[in-house]
Design a protein around this motif. Sequence first.
Motif, short mmCIF file in Angstrom:
data_model
loop_
_atom_site.label_atom_id
_atom_site.label_comp_id
_atom_site.label_asym_id
_atom_site.label_seq_id
_atom_site.Cartn_x
_atom_site.Cartn_y
_atom_site.Cartn_z
N ALA A 179 0.83 -1.20 0.00
CA ALA A 179 0.00 0.00 0.00
C ALA A 179 0.87 1.25 0.00
O ALA A 179 0.61 2.20 -0.73
CB ALA A 179 -0.91 0.00 1.22
N GLU A 306 7.48 -7.56 -7.38
CA GLU A 306 6.78 -8.52 -8.24
C GLU A 306 6.93 -9.92 -7.68
O GLU A 306 7.94 -10.24 -7.10
CB GLU A 306 7.37 -8.49 -9.65
CG GLU A 306 6.95 -7.22 -10.36
CD GLU A 306 7.58 -7.11 -11.74
OE1 GLU A 306 7.82 -8.16 -12.37
OE2 GLU A 306 7.84 -5.99 -12.16
N TYR B 45 0.32 2.13 -14.16
CA TYR B 45 0.45 2.73 -12.84
C TYR B 45 1.87 2.58 -12.28
O TYR B 45 2.13 2.94 -11.14
CB TYR B 45 -0.58 2.10 -11.88
CG TYR B 45 -0.69 2.83 -10.57
CD1 TYR B 45 -1.01 4.18 -10.53
CD2 TYR B 45 -0.47 2.18 -9.37
CE1 TYR B 45 -1.11 4.86 -9.33
CE2 TYR B 45 -0.57 2.85 -8.15
CZ TYR B 45 -0.88 4.20 -8.15
OH TYR B 45 -0.98 4.86 -6.96
N LEU B 47 3.58 -0.11 -11.49
CA LEU B 47 3.86 -1.23 -10.61
C LEU B 47 4.65 -2.31 -11.35
O LEU B 47 5.40 -3.06 -10.75
CB LEU B 47 2.57 -1.83 -10.05
CG LEU B 47 1.89 -0.96 -8.98
CD1 LEU B 47 0.48 -1.43 -8.71
CD2 LEU B 47 2.70 -0.96 -7.69
N TYR B 48 4.45 -2.40 -12.66
CA TYR B 48 5.28 -3.24 -13.51
C TYR B 48 5.92 -2.34 -14.56
O TYR B 48 5.43 -1.25 -14.82
CB TYR B 48 4.46 -4.29 -14.26
CG TYR B 48 3.82 -5.36 -13.43
CD1 TYR B 48 4.33 -5.71 -12.19
CD2 TYR B 48 2.70 -6.03 -13.91
CE1 TYR B 48 3.72 -6.71 -11.45
CE2 TYR B 48 2.08 -7.03 -13.18
CZ TYR B 48 2.60 -7.36 -11.94
OH TYR B 48 2.01 -8.34 -11.22
N ARG B 49 7.01 -2.83 -15.16
CA ARG B 49 7.56 -2.12 -16.29
C ARG B 49 7.38 -2.93 -17.56
O ARG B 49 7.62 -4.13 -17.57
CB ARG B 49 9.04 -1.84 -16.07
CG ARG B 49 9.21 -0.45 -15.48
CD ARG B 49 10.57 0.07 -15.71
NE ARG B 49 11.16 0.32 -14.39
CZ ARG B 49 12.33 0.88 -14.23
NH1 ARG B 49 13.06 1.20 -15.28
NH2 ARG B 49 12.79 1.10 -13.03
N ALA B 65 8.11 4.72 -14.03
CA ALA B 65 8.90 3.67 -13.42
C ALA B 65 8.36 3.26 -12.06
O ALA B 65 8.73 2.21 -11.54
CB ALA B 65 10.36 4.12 -13.27
N SER B 66 7.51 4.10 -11.48
CA SER B 66 6.98 3.77 -10.16
C SER B 66 5.62 4.45 -10.03
O SER B 66 5.30 5.35 -10.80
CB SER B 66 7.92 4.27 -9.07
OG SER B 66 7.77 5.68 -8.95
N PRO B 67 4.83 4.01 -9.03
CA PRO B 67 3.54 4.67 -8.82
C PRO B 67 3.70 6.18 -8.63
O PRO B 67 2.83 6.95 -9.01
CB PRO B 67 3.01 4.01 -7.55
CG PRO B 67 3.63 2.67 -7.55
CD PRO B 67 5.00 2.86 -8.14
N LYS B 68 4.83 6.59 -8.08
CA LYS B 68 5.06 8.01 -7.86
C LYS B 68 5.02 8.78 -9.18
O LYS B 68 4.43 9.85 -9.26
CB LYS B 68 6.41 8.20 -7.16
CG LYS B 68 6.45 9.48 -6.38
CD LYS B 68 7.57 9.47 -5.35
CE LYS B 68 7.41 10.68 -4.46
NZ LYS B 68 7.84 10.54 -3.11
N ILE B 71 1.40 8.90 -10.36
CA ILE B 71 0.63 9.88 -9.60
C ILE B 71 0.95 11.28 -10.11
O ILE B 71 0.07 12.12 -10.29
CB ILE B 71 0.93 9.74 -8.09
CG1 ILE B 71 0.38 8.41 -7.58
CG2 ILE B 71 0.33 10.90 -7.30
CD1 ILE B 71 0.94 8.00 -6.23
N ALA B 83 -5.03 -1.20 -1.36
CA ALA B 83 -3.71 -0.79 -0.87
C ALA B 83 -3.91 0.18 0.28
O ALA B 83 -3.58 1.34 0.19
CB ALA B 83 -2.90 -0.17 -2.00
#
Lengths: 306, 499
Positions: A179, A306, B45, B47-49, B65-68, B71, B83
């Motif tokens: 999260a 992952e 989003y 979480l995967y690339r 590359a990341s959720p950041k 966002i 989450a």
Amino acid sequence: MNAFVVNLIAAMLRVATPLLLAAVGETFAERAGVLNLGIEGTMFFAAFLGFFVADATGSLWIGLLAAIISGVLAGLLMALLSVTLGVNQHVSGLGITLLLTGLALFAFRLRYGGRSTPPAIPPFPLLDPLPNVPILGNILQQYLLTYVAFLVVAPVAWWLLYRTSFGLNVRAVGENPEAADAAGVNVFRIRYLALGIGGGLMAAGGAFLSLSQLGAFTHGIVAGRGWVAIALVIFGNWHPIKVMLGALIFGGTFALQLRLQAIGLQLPIPYESFLALPYIVTLVALVLAGRNASYPAALLKPYRRE
Amino acid sequence: MRGITKRFGPVVANDRVDFSLRPGEIHALLGENGAGKTTLMRILYGLYRADEGQIIVEGQPARIASPKDAIGLGIGMVTQHFALVPPLTVAENVVLGYTDGFRVDPARVRAQVQEAAARFGLEIAAGALVSHLSVGERQRVEILKALYRNARVLILDEPTAVLIPQEVDTLFATLRRLCADGLSVVFISHKLKEVMAISDRVTALRDGKLVGTVDTAQTAPAQLARMMVGRETFGVARQGERTPGEPVLQIERLGADDDRGLSMLKNVTLSIEAGEILSVAGVGGNGQRELAETLCGVRRPRAGRILVNGQDLTAARPHEFTAAGVGRIPEDRHAGAVGELTVAENLALEHLGEFTRGGVLNREAILSNAAALIAQFQIKARPTDRARTLSGGNLQKLLLARVLSRQPCVVIAPQPTRGLDIGATEYVRNELLAQRERGAAVLLISEDLDEILALSDRIAVIYEGEIVGVAPAREADVETLGLMMAGATREGARVREAV
């Protein structure tokens, strides 16, 4: 209030200081999801290094600083193993304890091995802020680190955990790293930081023993205080102020049993039973508190995306 | 998203998939489990690339590359498993990773979040602990979390899977309102009815490949079904009505505690006849797990009786249930099989006594037993494969084989199709119907109303550990069941009683 009780309270604070520092350090680590069993070794090594550096440089402060730095590094080593490499936290923590304990003993042997009398240095002095006040004045005769531990470290730890974004991140990372990651928190960085801070505090606890209390380094200097600190963290439900309470209870019992031994009561039980008293109290407290313990949900679990 | 390809080892989860989202639209992403819907959106989003392909946001190629990063580009996602951090408050969850400054004043944060909730029309108490919230409320927290970060694109992964029908209506109304204000929504689903109801356009994926994108207004459920599974119709139905048989499983005033020792099941009375499927419908966590566990001896009942063919099995041990002819398909199929053991060993596990001689395993018997069951139940695996290498569907077939090959007179099936793709789901459902034909009494516990309506002879609704109603399936409708699942009927009855 008689002298016995006054001395008992003063001793309680002294005994509780290294436990409080170490337990608050462990609280940071565990709140971020990492059980740092390197605590015992970190304290032991810091007790040695603090003494060694203070002895070599003649400055207790430089010794303390070196000890704290070693603790931060030990915390980061724990992070490297358990966070980055995903090694089992029990294994990496115990490994660090074995490594640092062995390293400290080895270095001590190299430096002081040939002496017939154990080396000693003048330790930090007791502060005496109210010399003319009868009861309170006596209780307040404490080392600077004791003041720092109770008045600065524990409250600031609480403030950091519950009133800052860093603390929010630490708590989230220890409960649900997925999260936190999805919310844009860098899980790895937060765990490194928490372990680094935690290691520094553990080391301060270890250095207190050699630099304040003893002015010397001995093989049994830490004597399982790291493990007691871990129990205190559970007892305190991962909350710095409750952990402080736990440290006081343990410190009080420890101080009490010392005095019970000294009084020389003619009891048909061996004096070693008194020695065991604080640990028995810890066990009982742990059993009572442990039932409602709410462990950080992600404790012991390496985080992988992952 | 253009030409997105993602591989997991040898498996291609997304194969050159294109996907586009217009401002203000609700775009459904349709496909079976494992079709690559979630993977595609997890790439969007961060979480995967992706291994290949590019993502373009408002005309600019984007590197996520990341959720950041996502966002930052105004993309928010509500994942299937929420989450959220349960011990934290709603407000803390919302601002997590998005705080302004180092200091976090709880009162100020709560006020900010409450104000944002009001602005977006989401009904949430900002000061509440997430662990105290219902699933529907948690979903609102997730949506608020994304909107609070100024999301202009909201990805919802199977948002209705955990909701009761009334909560679905609320969610849909919220989405329509937000889209009217310019939000774009990606709605991942495999439920045709919902896709038809909510979306403006539909993109279907099958086996990781793009099948096509259509306007919802110009399509029909049958066409979407064909796009999704490659054939027009699917699903199973009962064959004909049933003649009443003898009651096989009788549960009388059963009570049981949950793991925390709190009273969970209360006064459950049910009777299932031979050749009947009785379903227990309800929102997850209302005592279904406790019921299933009590009925096979894993959990001790606190009150009441369990009778199988007249034999009292109250507080009996699991092997006594098995011996009495009760077969239970484990709810968590990963807990029901031992991953490190082989398929053959797992198939023999419950009846090891039959495969040993003098304490020594009879390997030949184990392997020939496995070969027979693999053929009979169409398990795609060799006897010597480790169980953990099996897909969800094959693992479930393995467990079915182990239980059903014993010809049990009672079959307890808690959530037997959860997480399975359509093919495997259909297989499991047909197998349950076959058990009914054979004359077994089947207890189906499910959160999927469509499944329950398709299979059951009778439907019981469970709410907070009580059976709030039992009705023949042909008299049941979704609306009434939904109200009962939400506890509305019981509370209604209480009000009437009070008056």
